[in-house]
Write a protein that holds these residues in place. Sequence first.
Motif, PDB file in Angstrom:
ATOM      1  N   LYS A  83     -13.049   0.295   5.765  1.00  0.00           N
ATOM      2  CA  LYS A  83     -12.384  -1.022   5.774  1.00  0.00           C
ATOM      3  C   LYS A  83     -12.079  -1.547   4.373  1.00  0.00           C
ATOM      4  O   LYS A  83     -12.139  -2.750   4.113  1.00  0.00           O
ATOM      5  CB  LYS A  83     -13.245  -2.047   6.542  1.00  0.00           C
ATOM      6  N   ARG A  84     -11.771  -0.645   3.451  1.00  0.00           N
ATOM      7  CA  ARG A  84     -11.347  -1.081   2.116  1.00  0.00           C
ATOM      8  C   ARG A  84     -10.013  -0.432   1.782  1.00  0.00           C
ATOM      9  O   ARG A  84      -9.826   0.763   2.028  1.00  0.00           O
ATOM     10  CB  ARG A  84     -12.364  -0.670   1.047  1.00  0.00           C
ATOM     11  N   PRO A  85      -9.065  -1.186   1.232  1.00  0.00           N
ATOM     12  CA  PRO A  85      -7.777  -0.576   0.849  1.00  0.00           C
ATOM     13  C   PRO A  85      -8.000   0.534  -0.173  1.00  0.00           C
ATOM     14  O   PRO A  85      -8.837   0.392  -1.078  1.00  0.00           O
ATOM     15  CB  PRO A  85      -7.008  -1.753   0.229  1.00  0.00           C
ATOM     16  N   ILE A  86      -7.240   1.616  -0.028  1.00  0.00           N
ATOM     17  CA  ILE A  86      -7.493   2.761  -0.909  1.00  0.00           C
ATOM     18  C   ILE A  86      -7.138   2.452  -2.361  1.00  0.00           C
ATOM     19  O   ILE A  86      -7.692   3.060  -3.275  1.00  0.00           O
ATOM     20  CB  ILE A  86      -6.753   4.023  -0.420  1.00  0.00           C
ATOM     21  N   LYS A  87      -6.242   1.482  -2.594  1.00  0.00           N
ATOM     22  CA  LYS A  87      -5.928   1.125  -3.981  1.00  0.00           C
ATOM     23  C   LYS A  87      -7.145   0.506  -4.659  1.00  0.00           C
ATOM     24  O   LYS A  87      -7.429   0.774  -5.832  1.00  0.00           O
ATOM     25  CB  LYS A  87      -4.743   0.159  -4.030  1.00  0.00           C
ATOM     26  N   GLU A  88      -7.870  -0.343  -3.913  1.00  0.00           N
ATOM     27  CA  GLU A  88      -9.099  -0.934  -4.472  1.00  0.00           C
ATOM     28  C   GLU A  88     -10.126   0.149  -4.785  1.00  0.00           C
ATOM     29  O   GLU A  88     -10.804   0.105  -5.813  1.00  0.00           O
ATOM     30  CB  GLU A  88      -9.699  -1.930  -3.474  1.00  0.00           C
ATOM     31  N   VAL A  89     -10.246   1.101  -3.878  1.00  0.00           N
ATOM     32  CA  VAL A  89     -11.203   2.194  -4.086  1.00  0.00           C
ATOM     33  C   VAL A  89     -10.821   2.974  -5.347  1.00  0.00           C
ATOM     34  O   VAL A  89     -11.682   3.309  -6.175  1.00  0.00           O
ATOM     35  CB  VAL A  89     -11.231   3.137  -2.863  1.00  0.00           C
ATOM     36  N   LEU A  90      -9.522   3.245  -5.519  1.00  0.00           N
ATOM     37  CA  LEU A  90      -9.049   4.006  -6.684  1.00  0.00           C
ATOM     38  C   LEU A  90      -9.346   3.267  -7.981  1.00  0.00           C
ATOM     39  O   LEU A  90      -9.887   3.849  -8.933  1.00  0.00           O
ATOM     40  CB  LEU A  90      -7.548   4.279  -6.551  1.00  0.00           C
ATOM     41  N   THR A  91      -8.998   1.977  -8.042  1.00  0.00           N
ATOM     42  CA  THR A  91      -9.227   1.217  -9.285  1.00  0.00           C
ATOM     43  C   THR A  91     -10.717   1.082  -9.581  1.00  0.00           C
ATOM     44  O   THR A  91     -11.135   1.154 -10.735  1.00  0.00           O
ATOM     45  CB  THR A  91      -8.571  -0.185  -9.197  1.00  0.00           C
ATOM     46  N   ASP A  92     -11.524   0.894  -8.533  1.00  0.00           N
ATOM     47  CA  ASP A  92     -12.975   0.767  -8.734  1.00  0.00           C
ATOM     48  C   ASP A  92     -13.587   2.053  -9.257  1.00  0.00           C
ATOM     49  O   ASP A  92     -14.388   2.036 -10.197  1.00  0.00           O
ATOM     50  CB  ASP A  92     -13.660   0.383  -7.417  1.00  0.00           C
ATOM     51  N   ILE A  93     -13.210   3.166  -8.638  1.00  0.00           N
ATOM     52  CA  ILE A  93     -13.816   4.448  -9.045  1.00  0.00           C
ATOM     53  C   ILE A  93     -13.384   4.810 -10.461  1.00  0.00           C
ATOM     54  O   ILE A  93     -14.179   5.305 -11.260  1.00  0.00           O
ATOM     55  CB  ILE A  93     -13.471   5.581  -8.036  1.00  0.00           C
ATOM     56  N   LEU A 139      -6.063  11.222  -3.632  1.00  0.00           N
ATOM     57  CA  LEU A 139      -4.815  11.919  -3.962  1.00  0.00           C
ATOM     58  C   LEU A 139      -4.179  12.495  -2.705  1.00  0.00           C
ATOM     59  O   LEU A 139      -2.971  12.393  -2.481  1.00  0.00           O
ATOM     60  CB  LEU A 139      -5.105  13.031  -4.988  1.00  0.00           C
ATOM     61  N   HIS A 140      -5.015  13.079  -1.862  1.00  0.00           N
ATOM     62  CA  HIS A 140      -4.540  13.681  -0.620  1.00  0.00           C
ATOM     63  C   HIS A 140      -4.010  12.609   0.327  1.00  0.00           C
ATOM     64  O   HIS A 140      -3.002  12.798   1.013  1.00  0.00           O
ATOM     65  CB  HIS A 140      -5.704  14.433   0.046  1.00  0.00           C
ATOM     66  N   MET A 141      -4.685  11.455   0.338  1.00  0.00           N
ATOM     67  CA  MET A 141      -4.345  10.399   1.287  1.00  0.00           C
ATOM     68  C   MET A 141      -3.134   9.582   0.820  1.00  0.00           C
ATOM     69  O   MET A 141      -2.237   9.283   1.602  1.00  0.00           O
ATOM     70  CB  MET A 141      -5.568   9.486   1.455  1.00  0.00           C
ATOM     71  N   GLY A 142      -3.120   9.203  -0.450  1.00  0.00           N
ATOM     72  CA  GLY A 142      -2.067   8.316  -0.948  1.00  0.00           C
ATOM     73  C   GLY A 142      -0.813   9.022  -1.423  1.00  0.00           C
ATOM     74  O   GLY A 142       0.247   8.410  -1.535  1.00  0.00           O
ATOM     75  N   GLY A 143      -0.935  10.311  -1.741  1.00  0.00           N
ATOM     76  CA  GLY A 143       0.219  11.038  -2.262  1.00  0.00           C
ATOM     77  C   GLY A 143       0.227  11.040  -3.780  1.00  0.00           C
ATOM     78  O   GLY A 143      -0.409  10.193  -4.429  1.00  0.00           O
ATOM     79  N   VAL A 144       0.978  11.968  -4.359  1.00  0.00           N
ATOM     80  CA  VAL A 144       0.953  12.165  -5.812  1.00  0.00           C
ATOM     81  C   VAL A 144       1.520  10.961  -6.549  1.00  0.00           C
ATOM     82  O   VAL A 144       0.937  10.488  -7.529  1.00  0.00           O
ATOM     83  CB  VAL A 144       1.741  13.442  -6.188  1.00  0.00           C
ATOM     84  N   TYR A 145       2.663  10.438  -6.085  1.00  0.00           N
ATOM     85  CA  TYR A 145       3.283   9.316  -6.801  1.00  0.00           C
ATOM     86  C   TYR A 145       2.382   8.093  -6.793  1.00  0.00           C
ATOM     87  O   TYR A 145       2.148   7.457  -7.827  1.00  0.00           O
ATOM     88  CB  TYR A 145       4.649   8.963  -6.201  1.00  0.00           C
ATOM     89  N   ASN A 161      -0.584   4.395  -9.932  1.00  0.00           N
ATOM     90  CA  ASN A 161      -1.652   3.389  -9.999  1.00  0.00           C
ATOM     91  C   ASN A 161      -2.625   3.669 -11.138  1.00  0.00           C
ATOM     92  O   ASN A 161      -3.128   2.732 -11.779  1.00  0.00           O
ATOM     93  CB  ASN A 161      -2.396   3.312  -8.666  1.00  0.00           C
ATOM     94  N   LEU A 162      -2.900   4.948 -11.413  1.00  0.00           N
ATOM     95  CA  LEU A 162      -3.803   5.268 -12.529  1.00  0.00           C
ATOM     96  C   LEU A 162      -3.131   4.984 -13.874  1.00  0.00           C
ATOM     97  O   LEU A 162      -3.789   4.544 -14.824  1.00  0.00           O
ATOM     98  CB  LEU A 162      -4.247   6.726 -12.437  1.00  0.00           C
ATOM     99  N   ILE A 163      -1.821   5.221 -13.964  1.00  0.00           N
ATOM    100  CA  ILE A 163      -1.094   4.891 -15.204  1.00  0.00           C
ATOM    101  C   ILE A 163      -1.106   3.378 -15.427  1.00  0.00           C
ATOM    102  O   ILE A 163      -1.248   2.904 -16.564  1.00  0.00           O
ATOM    103  CB  ILE A 163       0.357   5.428 -15.150  1.00  0.00           C
ATOM    104  N   LYS A 164      -0.970   2.605 -14.357  1.00  0.00           N
ATOM    105  CA  LYS A 164      -1.047   1.140 -14.489  1.00  0.00           C
ATOM    106  C   LYS A 164      -2.402   0.723 -15.043  1.00  0.00           C
ATOM    107  O   LYS A 164      -2.496  -0.198 -15.874  1.00  0.00           O
ATOM    108  CB  LYS A 164      -0.823   0.481 -13.124  1.00  0.00           C
ATOM    109  N   GLU A 165      -3.469   1.392 -14.589  1.00  0.00           N
ATOM    110  CA  GLU A 165      -4.812   1.076 -15.098  1.00  0.00           C
ATOM    111  C   GLU A 165      -4.910   1.424 -16.585  1.00  0.00           C
ATOM    112  O   GLU A 165      -5.527   0.691 -17.356  1.00  0.00           O
ATOM    113  CB  GLU A 165      -5.871   1.848 -14.309  1.00  0.00           C
TER     114      GLU A 165
END
Length: 997
Positions: free
Chosen positions: A702-712, A734-740, A745-749
Amino acid sequence: MKVVNLKQAILQAWKERWSDYQWAINMKKFFPRGATWDILNLAEALLEQAMIGPSPNPLILSYLKYAISSQMVSYSSVLTAISKFDDFSRDLCVQALLDIMDMFCDRLSCHGKAEECIGLCRALLSALHWLLRCTAASAERLQEGLEAGTPATGEKQLALCLQCLEKTLSSTKNRALLHIAKLEEASSWTAIEHCLLKLGEILANLSNPQLRSQAEQCGTLIRSIPTMLSVHSEQLHRTGFPTIHALILLEGTMNLTGEMQPLVEQLMMVKRMQHIPTPLFVLEIWKACFVGLIESPEGTQELKWTAFTYLKIPQVLVKLKKYFHGEKDFTEDVNSAFEFLLKLTPLLDKADQRCNCDCTNFLLQECNKQGLLSEANFASLVGKRTTDRDPQLKSSENANIQPNPGLILRAEPTVTNILKTMDADHSKSPEGLLGVLGHMLSGKSLDLLLAAAAATGKLKSFARKFINLNEFTTHGSGESTKTASVRALLFDISFLMLCHVAQTYGSEVILSETSSGEEVPFFETWMQTCMPEEGKILNPDHPCFRPDSTKVESLVALLNNSSEMKLVQMKWHEACLSISAAILEILNAWENGVLAFESIQKITDNIKGKVCSLAVCAVAWLVAHVRMLGLDEREKSLQMIRQLAGPLYSENTLQFYNERVVIMNSILEHMCADVLQQTATQIKFPSTGVDTMPYWNLLPPKRPIKEVLTDIFAKVLERGWVDSRSIHILDTLLHMGGVYWFCNNLIKELLKETRKEHTLRAVQLLYSIFCLDMQQVTLVLLGHILPGLLTDSSKWHSLMDPPGTALAKLAVWCALSSYSSHKGQASSRQKKRHREDIEDYISLFPVEDMQPSKLMRLLSSNEDDANILSSPTDRSMNSSLSASQLHTVNMRDPLNRVLELCCLVPLCAANLFLLISSILGSRTAGPHTQFVQWFMEECVDCLEQDSRGSILQFMPFTTVSELVKVSAMSSPKVVLAITDLRLPLGRQVAAKAIAAL
């Protein structure tokens, strides 16, 4: 007097004693416009007349000096003329020539055509050869004078020669021009090297230390010319290199079966890009290995890490040794790395505690065996570790538990012996073979052997032997009950082992490269069409699940009516293929009330009673079937899975039943994991006390994957290194959200970071994270994200320093890695991911139907002559595709979909360089132009001598003249780096740019 030729004009000027400016005025009157003074060989004619007597003619020399100062003659023509003088016994003439050279040798320039600039390079090379010959002659005369007691004259001339040499060579611009000339005229450079050796022998006996030191310095400068692009300072001030750490963790966690050579090349590329000293480079590898040993989950992952550390990494270092000059030097670097490692006592003690042994001692023994340590260093290191080790560790070691490092090292030769055993004729001694396989099933023997085989590159061969065995056992004719039971066991064990290998190490380990005429083995067919895997959706109505109806009916009758499964003359492969349809019939009968639950229990007991492989095949179909059912339709299918997963408590089972059930349950748990999560169902598989799927289902619910990515990523950045759990979470995202989505999102971070040390650490960590799928990430980064940032003025502020510098560094690292990586050698972790259609990448490239030809012209055009490269083969792209092929490929043609993504990286790089060229040519300056400078500087910084993997080869030659207008890029070394010097046109462009600086 009517002047007939140049010689007469010079003589007339001398007779009438014209001043230098009078001479110049009259010469222009005598020789009307048309031919240039260089074509008339004015410099050579003046020198020829000036050097007729024993001493030079001062008046004619003044004419030459005036011609040089007023640029009547080019520097190249003067240097060529000087290099033709070879009577070094005439001291005054030699001194006069050295004086002329001294006028301009440190400020050479040429603003003419590219051919004239190349002429200057050649002339300077000839002049250098002349200076060396002159110096050698002066040194010989000095030696003779010393013997005769008259050293003064020779010493003065030698000092003048060395002074002129030093002045010429101290200029980086001159050395750059000589670098180009060396590539143009290899034979002339060979002559210079011979002359340098001869001069060294002569000067070795020189008594004057000042002159000898000056000569040695000149020799060093000359010898540095061929390698002037490969001099980089190593980062001695840093002790941690998170990229190496993360790469090792990534490889050990997710790619144990990968080939060693791509890993070796990737490690070497990171070492070069980050200028890591060799001892610290090896130390970082060892640190990552010990961290992996400590944090790896108990069970299969622990054994895989142990095999990676003790079997694969020493072999990787053996291969790395070939990249370093001098075997002795590398062994000393390895010794230094261990010296540093032994200072990390808490880390080593923690590893010893986890592994129940002295881990470092095992590792030192293995490195010594592989020739990575000398005997003396080995003994010294063992002694130091014994002294530093926590004494409580020795007393707390459990003697009843054999340590994994020792088991893995013993398992390696066992793998070789098993492979030899499997080569024997199976029909001669099936009972003996069954005994060997039975021992493999006990305890953790199977996982130990598979880990050792995977780490040493023998797993594919291992799997092939078991596929052959499985194929051998599919048929039986004229067999007794005992023979039939042995055959059934061999089939079952080989089938279960192959399933276990496919789930643990990836299905590509099993697949063979069969030609079109060969029959595909049964297990390969079943695995590809019927076996559930992560990311693979099966259709339960597929023809593979619908075999011959008569076979299905007989199997249903056998399962329903018999008290137990028959063995004699049973075709097990047919039973495995028919079981899915049989289960469907039984399931329908149960749902319609024809069969009671007691009958279902009897049938499932029959399925798993003798061979566990039938239960595996049945559950494989049930998993696919459950996916297609509604929420209220799943109960009976899931109940049947529960029945098949439980062990059979009966005395009438075949050998090794308990061991086989353990493997079966592990296989079923992997198969059912996805569908059980999707259906929110729980099935309790018999526990072995070890988590068989430690890295599964790591994402928080129940957490958006973008939040999980930025947190990790924030946690990884704060910690400064990537751990195994984070790698698996990032891979899932990567598998779930796709390469782009992942890359963007990591470049934005990264662009949010404002502290320089944080951005550098972020780049190092992001590069290693992107190694999860470097090819596709690079395509997105170069083809979409960077062009979007560079062309949108509202985003230019995000490219300010330090995040802009960091992004430029990251882009170059990714591009170099993708372009230089092995073609067609994608790692197993990348093969598992479903490649996005190449069609998806077309939108990233601004190349329309009319643009390839334009792109080709820009890539291969000369600034002086746009048509100089009409032939598409004149400019090689040094890859599997020439420039013309690369840029005229129609990516929308279905026939070209077979292109590997690595073939698209050059296209992406070429388009980015076109955009860079456009930015440099525009009148708008800002952070985006600064970004271009950082990008090019990083390209130069990462360049290797004679590199064939540089992305700079895809830069249009026209960009060079734009780049040198940027103050930070207007240096000779940068120009040499950004042009492809292996091509004649590249050398011309470089010579023209450098000569104009």
